[in-house]
Design a protein around this motif. Sequence first.
Motif, PDB file in Angstrom:
ATOM      1  N   UNK A 194       0.808  -1.215   0.000  1.00 51.92           N
ATOM      2  CA  UNK A 194       0.000   0.000   0.000  1.00 51.92           C
ATOM      3  C   UNK A 194       0.845   1.271   0.000  1.00 51.92           C
ATOM      4  N   UNK A 195       2.027   1.203   0.597  1.00 50.15           N
ATOM      5  CA  UNK A 195       2.810   2.430   0.778  1.00 50.15           C
ATOM      6  C   UNK A 195       3.727   2.759  -0.387  1.00 50.15           C
ATOM      7  N   UNK A 196       4.114   1.769  -1.216  1.00 55.20           N
ATOM      8  CA  UNK A 196       5.083   2.017  -2.292  1.00 55.20           C
ATOM      9  C   UNK A 196       4.653   3.129  -3.249  1.00 55.20           C
ATOM     10  N   UNK A 197       3.419   3.106  -3.812  1.00 56.51           N
ATOM     11  CA  UNK A 197       3.041   4.198  -4.724  1.00 56.51           C
ATOM     12  C   UNK A 197       2.941   5.554  -4.025  1.00 56.51           C
ATOM     13  N   UNK A 198       2.506   5.569  -2.761  1.00 57.86           N
ATOM     14  CA  UNK A 198       2.415   6.837  -2.023  1.00 57.86           C
ATOM     15  C   UNK A 198       3.814   7.382  -1.773  1.00 57.86           C
ATOM     16  N   UNK A 199       4.744   6.494  -1.442  1.00 57.73           N
ATOM     17  CA  UNK A 199       6.120   6.920  -1.193  1.00 57.73           C
ATOM     18  C   UNK A 199       6.742   7.511  -2.459  1.00 57.73           C
ATOM     19  N   UNK A 200       6.457   6.936  -3.624  1.00 60.44           N
ATOM     20  CA  UNK A 200       6.989   7.478  -4.877  1.00 60.44           C
ATOM     21  C   UNK A 200       6.420   8.866  -5.154  1.00 60.44           C
ATOM     22  N   UNK A 201       5.118   9.070  -4.879  1.00 60.82           N
ATOM     23  CA  UNK A 201       4.520  10.399  -5.078  1.00 60.82           C
ATOM     24  C   UNK A 201       5.165  11.412  -4.143  1.00 60.82           C
ATOM     25  N   UNK A 202       5.426  11.013  -2.915  1.00 61.50           N
ATOM     26  CA  UNK A 202       6.061  11.908  -1.955  1.00 61.50           C
ATOM     27  C   UNK A 202       7.455  12.305  -2.428  1.00 61.50           C
ATOM     28  N   UNK A 203       8.233  11.338  -2.916  1.00 62.67           N
ATOM     29  CA  UNK A 203       9.587  11.626  -3.401  1.00 62.67           C
ATOM     30  C   UNK A 203       9.551  12.556  -4.608  1.00 62.67           C
ATOM     31  N   UNK A 204       8.557  12.390  -5.480  1.00 60.49           N
ATOM     32  CA  UNK A 204       8.444  13.267  -6.650  1.00 60.49           C
ATOM     33  C   UNK A 204       8.146  14.701  -6.215  1.00 60.49           C
ATOM     34  N   UNK A 205       7.233  14.859  -5.256  1.00 61.75           N
ATOM     35  CA  UNK A 205       6.900  16.205  -4.775  1.00 61.75           C
ATOM     36  C   UNK A 205       8.128  16.877  -4.169  1.00 61.75           C
ATOM     37  N   UNK A 206       8.929  16.128  -3.429  1.00 60.77           N
ATOM     38  CA  UNK A 206      10.159  16.683  -2.864  1.00 60.77           C
ATOM     39  C   UNK A 206      11.126  17.078  -3.968  1.00 60.77           C
ATOM     40  N   UNK A 207      11.195  16.271  -5.028  1.00 64.79           N
ATOM     41  CA  UNK A 207      12.106  16.574  -6.145  1.00 64.79           C
ATOM     42  C   UNK A 207      11.680  17.842  -6.871  1.00 64.79           C
ATOM     43  N   UNK A 208      10.369  18.057  -7.017  1.00 64.39           N
ATOM     44  CA  UNK A 208       9.893  19.247  -7.719  1.00 64.39           C
ATOM     45  C   UNK A 208      10.305  20.531  -6.994  1.00 64.39           C
ATOM     46  N   UNK A 209      10.540  20.427  -5.691  1.00 61.27           N
ATOM     47  CA  UNK A 209      10.930  21.599  -4.907  1.00 61.27           C
ATOM     48  C   UNK A 209      12.446  21.735  -4.818  1.00 61.27           C
ATOM     49  N   UNK A 210      13.162  20.598  -4.778  1.00 61.75           N
ATOM     50  CA  UNK A 210      14.588  20.647  -4.441  1.00 61.75           C
ATOM     51  C   UNK A 210      15.535  20.378  -5.598  1.00 61.75           C
ATOM     52  N   UNK A 211      15.114  19.642  -6.640  1.00 65.33           N
ATOM     53  CA  UNK A 211      16.042  19.293  -7.714  1.00 65.33           C
ATOM     54  C   UNK A 211      16.229  20.464  -8.668  1.00 65.33           C
ATOM     55  N   UNK A 212      17.471  20.581  -9.184  1.00 64.08           N
ATOM     56  CA  UNK A 212      17.819  21.713 -10.038  1.00 64.08           C
ATOM     57  C   UNK A 212      16.950  21.780 -11.291  1.00 64.08           C
ATOM     58  N   UNK A 213      16.584  20.629 -11.844  1.00 66.87           N
ATOM     59  CA  UNK A 213      15.804  20.620 -13.073  1.00 66.87           C
ATOM     60  C   UNK A 213      14.403  21.181 -12.921  1.00 66.87           C
ATOM     61  N   UNK A 214      13.889  21.229 -11.687  1.00 67.43           N
ATOM     62  CA  UNK A 214      12.527  21.714 -11.443  1.00 67.43           C
ATOM     63  C   UNK A 214      12.486  22.998 -10.608  1.00 67.43           C
ATOM     64  N   UNK A 215      13.528  23.234  -9.799  1.00 69.07           N
ATOM     65  CA  UNK A 215      13.461  24.265  -8.757  1.00 69.07           C
ATOM     66  C   UNK A 215      13.128  25.642  -9.318  1.00 69.07           C
ATOM     67  N   UNK A 216      13.758  26.048 -10.427  1.00 68.36           N
ATOM     68  CA  UNK A 216      13.526  27.399 -10.957  1.00 68.36           C
ATOM     69  C   UNK A 216      12.079  27.566 -11.410  1.00 68.36           C
TER      70      UNK A 216
END
Length: 583
Positions: A194-216
């Motif tokens: 049950x948690x695997x897909x939710x965990x992937x969504x959480x990691x993506x949301x964190x990446x959209x805020x912190x990764x260089x390719x999305x941050x700007x």
Amino acid sequence: MNKNMSFFRLFRAAAGLAPARFCGQYGLTLIRGGAAALAAWAMERVFAAALGLAEGAVGIRSALLAVGGLLLLHAVSEGASYGSIYLSQEYDTRAMQSRYSELHRRLGLLPAAAFDDPETLNRIDGAYLGGGQVRSVVHYVMEFFTFYLPYFAIYGVYLYRLCPLLLLVLPTVFVPTILAQLLKARVYDELEEQSAPIRRRQERCAAYVSEAGYAKETRLLGAVGFFLERYRAARQSLDRLLRRAKGRTLAVEAAAKLLSVLGYAGVIALLVASVFRGEIGISAFAAVFASVGTVMEYCGELVGDRLGSLTESYGELKQYFALFDMETEPAGQAVAEPGDVRLKKVSFAYPGQTGEVLREIDLTLKAGETVALVGENGSGKTTLTKLLLGLYRPARGELLRCGVPDAQADLPGLRARTSAVFQNYGRYRMTLGENLTLGSRQESGAAVEAMARAGLELRSELFPEGLDTLLSREFGGLDLSGGQWQRVAIARALLRDSQLLVLDEPTSAIDPMQEHQLYQTFLDAAAGRTAVIVTHRLGLARLCSRVVVLSGGRVAAVGTHEELLAACPYYAQQWQSQAGQLI
């Protein structure tokens, strides 16, 4: 156990990393287990000597020998324990690196289409977590056979020698805890699913805020709060799942503890009854009474800690093993060159999707010709190129390369003779030279020539360290503009010794006039080789010997530029709409 990864293979691989340390570690663990079990017998000797000394039946020398024997066993046990820990330190790090290397190799063997399947992505996410538990599996099982099994076997023989009925001590201690762990394993298996897909969504949301390719862009859109809110929502969902699982496991553990306490009371009652019946003496009673706490401690370690850790990570371990069960790309019949490619009634659908992206495609690509793929967005152009490159296999129909069916062809070997530049090409955080020669064995001179053909000059002001210039600002190097990165990607494709080249609209950041020139250079470089260009610019399609028009996943028309202007209304309309452009 899965067919590709057995515990025996894990043990063999683990021992092969550092055989001397591995054998030494568990040899010492075996000594520790035997010494710990013999301590109960030595303790009985100490109690008997103490009683005999008090009664005057034995001398001080006998009492000291009994105490010395007990102390020696404790010293051997503790020394073996510390020695085992020392040998395992470096070994554990190497074992972890080996597991992740094996996992990465396995991922490299999966078909490209597998990474479009959400089920596969969930499995990969769980497998990376499970990979960290594989060393624990090896250690816990080896520890069971070299410490806990010898300990409980020797202790069981000791109890049986005193009174066969005392063997009930062991199941009384073990059974409640084992049942609790089996129930917990089921709970944690459901939790991971049950948690695997939710965990992937959480990691993506964190990446959209912190990764260089999305941050700007995220900040420009003012979307930081939006993604943080989604991150919190995913975190809350995971917390709810975890709390529910913890609540269920705590209830199971509480019931097991209650049964263990009742069992402990039963053991004491059994000991007292054995003394009153004259089956065991006072010294044996004291030794067993004193050692039952150690038995329960080791039982808690084995079942509660060791097995408990495995049950908590059971779902992740299952995903790790399941990943090694997934079908990989088999080595098929070698195809000398890509040559003619014939698609007969080919259809394709992405994993997990019901609709087909390509439908009943009939098309032949002649060796050495240049073909343009045009059509509206979503018509299947990029998917078709991935079929041609051997990244995907048809869901229905047949794809033949030099007469060899795709299902029988050695696609990894075939892809070694292809080049492609996609819309989302790789911007590798490595040096310029490594970016260019990745997947190629060409020398630096050829790399510089490929750069020139792609319209990129090796100038000192742009690349101060030449081909050794690091293209990564985050690692202390420099970054390139979008157009410069596109030229690097195109130069990389030109540098490979390929018989099939694909350009899938990678030039969006390049000026239209330069784009036209770059495509012409690309086609000149592809002379004698099969080239496929995906484009919306029909002025570029005009450079090719044939044009294939896709619509709704089907081939709508095929012909030269002039033939399609006369026979294909869609193509003619698009040409007229672009007539005012520079090309």
